[in-house]
Design a protein around this motif. Structure first.
Motif, PDB file in Angstrom:
ATOM      1  N   ALA B 174       0.873  -1.349   0.187  1.00 33.22           N
ATOM      2  CA  ALA B 174      -0.173   0.079   0.399  1.00 33.22           C
ATOM      3  C   ALA B 174       0.948   1.717   0.332  1.00 33.22           C
ATOM      4  CB  ALA B 174      -1.612  -0.064   0.757  1.00 33.22           C
ATOM      5  N   THR B 175       2.268   1.474   1.027  1.00 32.10           N
ATOM      6  CA  THR B 175       2.419   2.357   0.832  1.00 32.10           C
ATOM      7  C   THR B 175       4.496   2.346   0.600  1.00 32.10           C
ATOM      8  OG1 THR B 175       3.569   2.103   3.161  1.00 32.10           O
ATOM      9  CG2 THR B 175       1.250   3.015   2.717  1.00 32.10           C
ATOM     10  N   GLY B 176       3.717   1.155  -0.811  1.00 33.98           N
ATOM     11  CA  GLY B 176       6.047   0.964  -0.636  1.00 33.98           C
ATOM     12  C   GLY B 176       6.061  -0.191  -1.027  1.00 33.98           C
ATOM     13  N   ASP B 177       7.429  -0.546  -1.032  1.00 33.75           N
ATOM     14  CA  ASP B 177       7.655  -2.270  -1.384  1.00 33.75           C
ATOM     15  C   ASP B 177       7.341  -3.290  -0.340  1.00 33.75           C
ATOM     16  OD1 ASP B 177       9.998  -1.195  -4.422  1.00 33.75           O
ATOM     17  OD2 ASP B 177       7.665  -1.644  -3.689  1.00 33.75           O
ATOM     18  N   GLU B 178       7.335  -2.633   0.835  1.00 33.25           N
ATOM     19  CA  GLU B 178       7.182  -3.631   2.324  1.00 33.25           C
ATOM     20  C   GLU B 178       5.635  -3.088   3.193  1.00 33.25           C
ATOM     21  OE1 GLU B 178      11.185  -1.259   3.290  1.00 33.25           O
ATOM     22  OE2 GLU B 178      10.598  -2.698   5.325  1.00 33.25           O
ATOM     23  N   VAL B 179       5.686  -4.509   4.029  1.00 28.67           N
ATOM     24  CA  VAL B 179       4.482  -4.287   4.509  1.00 28.67           C
ATOM     25  C   VAL B 179       3.770  -2.827   5.576  1.00 28.67           C
ATOM     26  CG1 VAL B 179       2.822  -5.329   5.534  1.00 28.67           C
ATOM     27  CG2 VAL B 179       3.656  -6.889   3.730  1.00 28.67           C
ATOM     28  N   PHE B 180       3.143  -2.613   5.768  1.00 30.49           N
ATOM     29  CA  PHE B 180       3.190  -1.665   6.559  1.00 30.49           C
ATOM     30  C   PHE B 180       2.042  -1.736   7.184  1.00 30.49           C
ATOM     31  CE2 PHE B 180       7.497  -0.557   7.692  1.00 30.49           C
ATOM     32  CZ  PHE B 180       7.730   0.027   6.046  1.00 30.49           C
ATOM     33  N   MET B 181       1.234  -0.338   8.355  1.00 27.88           N
ATOM     34  CA  MET B 181      -0.015  -0.915   9.206  1.00 27.88           C
ATOM     35  C   MET B 181      -1.036  -0.772   8.257  1.00 27.88           C
ATOM     36  SD  MET B 181      -0.868   0.994  12.359  1.00 27.88           S
ATOM     37  CE  MET B 181       0.433   1.411  13.311  1.00 27.88           C
ATOM     38  N   ALA B 182      -0.451  -0.147   6.652  1.00 29.78           N
ATOM     39  CA  ALA B 182      -1.984   0.558   6.659  1.00 29.78           C
ATOM     40  C   ALA B 182      -2.525  -1.397   5.153  1.00 29.78           C
ATOM     41  CB  ALA B 182      -1.671   1.646   5.223  1.00 29.78           C
ATOM     42  N   ASP B 183      -1.398  -1.793   5.437  1.00 34.03           N
ATOM     43  CA  ASP B 183      -1.486  -3.018   4.730  1.00 34.03           C
ATOM     44  C   ASP B 183      -2.573  -3.953   5.863  1.00 34.03           C
ATOM     45  OD1 ASP B 183       1.855  -2.710   3.546  1.00 34.03           O
ATOM     46  OD2 ASP B 183       0.092  -2.862   1.760  1.00 34.03           O
ATOM     47  N   LEU B 184      -2.350  -3.946   6.811  1.00 31.80           N
ATOM     48  CA  LEU B 184      -3.398  -4.789   7.740  1.00 31.80           C
ATOM     49  C   LEU B 184      -4.255  -4.481   7.954  1.00 31.80           C
ATOM     50  CD1 LEU B 184      -0.332  -5.205   9.104  1.00 31.80           C
ATOM     51  CD2 LEU B 184      -0.905  -5.397  11.196  1.00 31.80           C
ATOM     52  N   PHE B 185      -4.473  -2.776   8.008  1.00 35.99           N
ATOM     53  CA  PHE B 185      -6.276  -2.393   7.776  1.00 35.99           C
ATOM     54  C   PHE B 185      -6.393  -2.668   6.562  1.00 35.99           C
ATOM     55  CE2 PHE B 185      -7.238   0.585  12.111  1.00 35.99           C
ATOM     56  CZ  PHE B 185      -5.894  -0.230  11.773  1.00 35.99           C
ATOM     57  N   LEU B 186      -6.059  -2.765   5.286  1.00 34.48           N
ATOM     58  CA  LEU B 186      -6.434  -2.890   4.003  1.00 34.48           C
ATOM     59  C   LEU B 186      -7.282  -4.500   4.082  1.00 34.48           C
ATOM     60  CD1 LEU B 186      -4.394  -0.506   1.572  1.00 34.48           C
ATOM     61  CD2 LEU B 186      -7.416  -0.526   1.984  1.00 34.48           C
ATOM     62  N   ALA B 187      -6.089  -5.209   4.443  1.00 32.68           N
ATOM     63  CA  ALA B 187      -6.610  -6.438   3.837  1.00 32.68           C
ATOM     64  C   ALA B 187      -8.167  -7.450   4.879  1.00 32.68           C
ATOM     65  CB  ALA B 187      -4.937  -7.319   3.831  1.00 32.68           C
ATOM     66  N   PRO B 188      -8.115  -6.850   5.393  1.00 26.84           N
ATOM     67  CA  PRO B 188      -9.212  -7.995   5.972  1.00 26.84           C
ATOM     68  C   PRO B 188     -10.576  -7.094   5.245  1.00 26.84           C
ATOM     69  CG  PRO B 188      -7.811  -6.884   7.579  1.00 26.84           C
ATOM     70  CD  PRO B 188      -7.221  -6.871   6.490  1.00 26.84           C
ATOM     71  N   GLN B 189     -10.378  -5.326   5.270  1.00 26.46           N
ATOM     72  CA  GLN B 189     -11.511  -5.077   4.757  1.00 26.46           C
ATOM     73  C   GLN B 189     -11.200  -5.237   2.942  1.00 26.46           C
ATOM     74  OE1 GLN B 189     -10.769  -0.544   5.325  1.00 26.46           O
ATOM     75  NE2 GLN B 189     -13.007   0.142   3.971  1.00 26.46           N
ATOM     76  N   LEU B 190     -10.260  -5.193   2.348  1.00 29.78           N
ATOM     77  CA  LEU B 190     -10.517  -5.804   1.164  1.00 29.78           C
ATOM     78  C   LEU B 190     -11.563  -7.150   1.149  1.00 29.78           C
ATOM     79  CD1 LEU B 190      -7.412  -4.609  -0.668  1.00 29.78           C
ATOM     80  CD2 LEU B 190     -10.407  -3.598  -0.764  1.00 29.78           C
ATOM     81  N   HIS B 191     -11.106  -7.758   1.539  1.00 28.99           N
ATOM     82  CA  HIS B 191     -12.039  -9.370   1.704  1.00 28.99           C
ATOM     83  C   HIS B 191     -13.543  -8.913   2.239  1.00 28.99           C
ATOM     84  CE1 HIS B 191     -10.959 -13.434   2.778  1.00 28.99           C
ATOM     85  NE2 HIS B 191     -11.547 -13.526   3.999  1.00 28.99           N
ATOM     86  N   ALA B 192     -13.341  -9.130   3.411  1.00 31.05           N
ATOM     87  CA  ALA B 192     -14.105  -8.166   3.714  1.00 31.05           C
ATOM     88  C   ALA B 192     -16.150  -7.089   2.261  1.00 31.05           C
ATOM     89  CB  ALA B 192     -14.722  -7.577   4.676  1.00 31.05           C
ATOM     90  N   GLY B 193     -14.785  -6.942   2.134  1.00 24.07           N
ATOM     91  CA  GLY B 193     -15.948  -6.230   0.796  1.00 24.07           C
ATOM     92  C   GLY B 193     -15.779  -7.311  -0.650  1.00 24.07           C
ATOM     93  N   ILE B 194     -15.016  -7.892  -0.714  1.00 23.73           N
ATOM     94  CA  ILE B 194     -15.138  -9.092  -1.408  1.00 23.73           C
ATOM     95  C   ILE B 194     -16.409 -10.596  -1.355  1.00 23.73           C
ATOM     96  CG2 ILE B 194     -14.316 -10.678  -3.000  1.00 23.73           C
ATOM     97  CD1 ILE B 194     -12.002  -8.749  -2.518  1.00 23.73           C
ATOM     98  N   LYS B 195     -16.083 -10.158   0.097  1.00 24.62           N
ATOM     99  CA  LYS B 195     -16.496 -11.674   0.004  1.00 24.62           C
ATOM    100  C   LYS B 195     -18.150 -11.440   1.032  1.00 24.62           C
ATOM    101  CE  LYS B 195     -13.333 -14.329  -0.841  1.00 24.62           C
ATOM    102  NZ  LYS B 195     -12.390 -15.404  -0.223  1.00 24.62           N
ATOM    103  N   LYS B 196     -18.403 -10.368   1.162  1.00 25.48           N
ATOM    104  CA  LYS B 196     -19.238 -10.287   1.859  1.00 25.48           C
ATOM    105  C   LYS B 196     -20.078  -9.585   1.138  1.00 25.48           C
ATOM    106  CE  LYS B 196     -20.519  -8.672   7.033  1.00 25.48           C
ATOM    107  NZ  LYS B 196     -20.453  -8.537   7.913  1.00 25.48           N
TER     108      LYS B 196
END
Lengths: 220, 234
Positions: B174-196
């Motif tokens: 999300a914010t560069g080439d390494e995983v950071f806090m934004a990715d932790l918040f985005l991933a579950p949200q994307l998962h819910a958006g898509i699946k639910k």
């Protein structure tokens, strides 16, 4: 008195509780800033100029030289790091966590619903009835206040998390103010939050940040 | 294999995206923890025992010895300070040390993007959760057919906002080439958006790409709802 170029600029709307949080933070840290009003009622947040600053179209936005930061939580954390005077977070890890939790509850579980009430309001107004909008927002705000009242019971002192003002107070004060003034929240159910509100009323850094005192507030 | 007393305990619900964020964080930092399920569908968050832990009645709750922390954002910041391995916030050229927190270093430039998207992410998913209550309201007062489209509409607005915010900052993540806090918040949200919520991801090429990237990471995959001990069996 010549107006000096102020390094800090805050894009704000008088009634925005998110903007109010940052106005308090800047006051507490003794930071002067240029107030730049964004009229949300006229849709100025959707203008191309504003969208260049914040593509999401929200206030507040803080400009500090080359840095442009949106979102009240992110701005708080930035200010905390760049201007350490009058810390907004205590050093004790547990109390720190409580402050972050309060901020998060207000940011995520209360304020968006009162905002949403405006969106929802039109929907409810159309599909249900104009009389339903305020009660719906009031219900959810009171739910949030109930949660906060419980959470802070074992932590509050003169202020939300002890005897000093911290981040939780910055998030609580504008929310309580809005709850009382705009949504008819029944504060008798929230003795702790009522007491905190009185405490905030005694602090000039909080009072000067309130909606009615802003340059873009409607004249009395 | 003897079950050792794990120091960290996480009160979690399999489907809670807030809990998912912390599951990812613990995985990234290589922290073992005891998973304690709280069945939100059965109202276990209102039990006297759980209310003692978190009077607000939300998951996740992290217990670390004497420390008791609720709220995914607060838990992230706590983990970041207590367990600095695999930092969740990036460092940059203007690294600063603040004296009130010995040993902590603070970062500026990219931190703001992480905080911004985390905060937006957090607020949006909370709004989505509250949409559930609004959905029930609509169902009651208007019609059952109105609720999903309404929720989907608003979640897509949120995704649109994040797509714009990250456009100039994203790298592999999300914010560069390494995983950071934004990715932790985005991933579950994307998962819910898509699946639910049947979100139309074709409108969000950047978020779609990020979602694919998260699907490749075991620390993310192992945190997803279907993999949790309290998820319903297939």
């Amino acid at each position: 008195m010549a107006q000096q170029e102020k390094k800090l600029k805050l894009y704000s709307h008088w009634r925005s509780s998110c903007s109010c949080r940052i106005r308090i933070a800047l006051n507490l840290k003794g930071l002067e800033y240029q107030y730049i009003p964004v009229n949300l009622f006229k849709g100025e947040q959707l203008s191309p100029e504003f969208k260049k600053l914040n593509p999401i179209g929200y206030v507040p936005v803080l400009v500090d030289g080359a840095m442009v930061i949106s979102d009240s939580f992110a701005i708080c954390m930035y200010l905390e790091e760049k201007y350490p005077q009058h810390p907004l977070l205590p050093s004790d890890l547990q109390t720190r966590a409580i402050n972050l939790q309060v901020a998060s509850i207000v940011c995520s579980s209360i304020q968006p619903l009162q905002n949403l009430a405006a969106l929802v309001g039109r929907y409810i107004e159309e599909k249900v009835s104009p009389d339903e909008t305020i009660p719906w927002a009031k219900f959810h705000i009171e739910n949030g206040f109930e949660a906060l009242e419980k959470l802070l019971k074992d932590h509050a002192g003169r202020y939300a998390t002890g005897d000093e003002v911290f981040m939780a107070d910055l998030f609580l004060a504008p929310q309580i103010d809005a709850g009382i003034k705009r949504f008819n929240v029944d504060m008798a159910k929230f003795p702790l939050l009522s007491r905190l509100n009185e405490a905030y009323n005694g602090l000039p850094q909080f009072q000067n940040a309130m909606p009615e005192k802003q340059p873009d507030a409607p004249s009395a």
